[in-house]
Design a protein around this motif. Structure first.
Motif: not given
Length: 138
Positions: A6-10, A65-70
């Motif tokens: 959730a922190v990375i999403d924020r 910025g795009e998170v591709l995998r987490l």
């Protein structure tokens, strides 16, 4: 403990909204950043996060910025990013890599960055293996 994802999403939402204060709020004041490939870039403190991202977002008005995998395990999160935009000099920002971060009390306590510019015109795998092996001239 909350979900470190959730922190990375924020953080990503704040980056894409160009909300520097929203980004800084995701970090502890004593945050420690390392870039193992570039040790001289190590720093401590959320004030430096603010300075870095203020400069970047001011110069790259279309930053995305795009998170591709987490993935997350306990209080550690590892994610792959793709950062794009148009730099102040008109060239394209195209960076990819992985980031490993530690989360404490729903904020980022430390980070290790393995992100760098994409090299579209780089040596192929055979040449790189020869260079790594020290057999380029054979």
């Amino acid at each position: 403990m909350g979900d470190p994802r959730a922190v990375i999403d924020r953080l990503t939402a704040a980056q894409n909204a160009h909300d520097v204060e929203g980004m800084v709020a995701c970090f502890h004041d004593d945050y420690r950043s390392e870039q193992p490939r570039f040790p001289a870039r190590t720093f401590e403190g959320s004030d430096q996060v603010r300075a870095n991202w203020s400069a970047l977002l001011d110069a790259i008005p279309d930053f995305e910025g795009e998170v591709l995998r987490l993935v997350a395990e306990g209080d550690v999160v590892c994610f792959e990013v793709h950062w794009t935009g148009t730099k102040a000099d008109g060239t394209r920002l195209d960076e990819r890599g992985a980031i490993v971060m530690g989360v404490r009390e729903e904020r980022i306590a430390w980070g290790r960055f393995y992100v760098d510019a994409v090299e579209h015109e780089s040596a192929g795998i055979d040449a790189v293996v020869r260079r790594m092996a020290g057999t380029e001239d054979r």
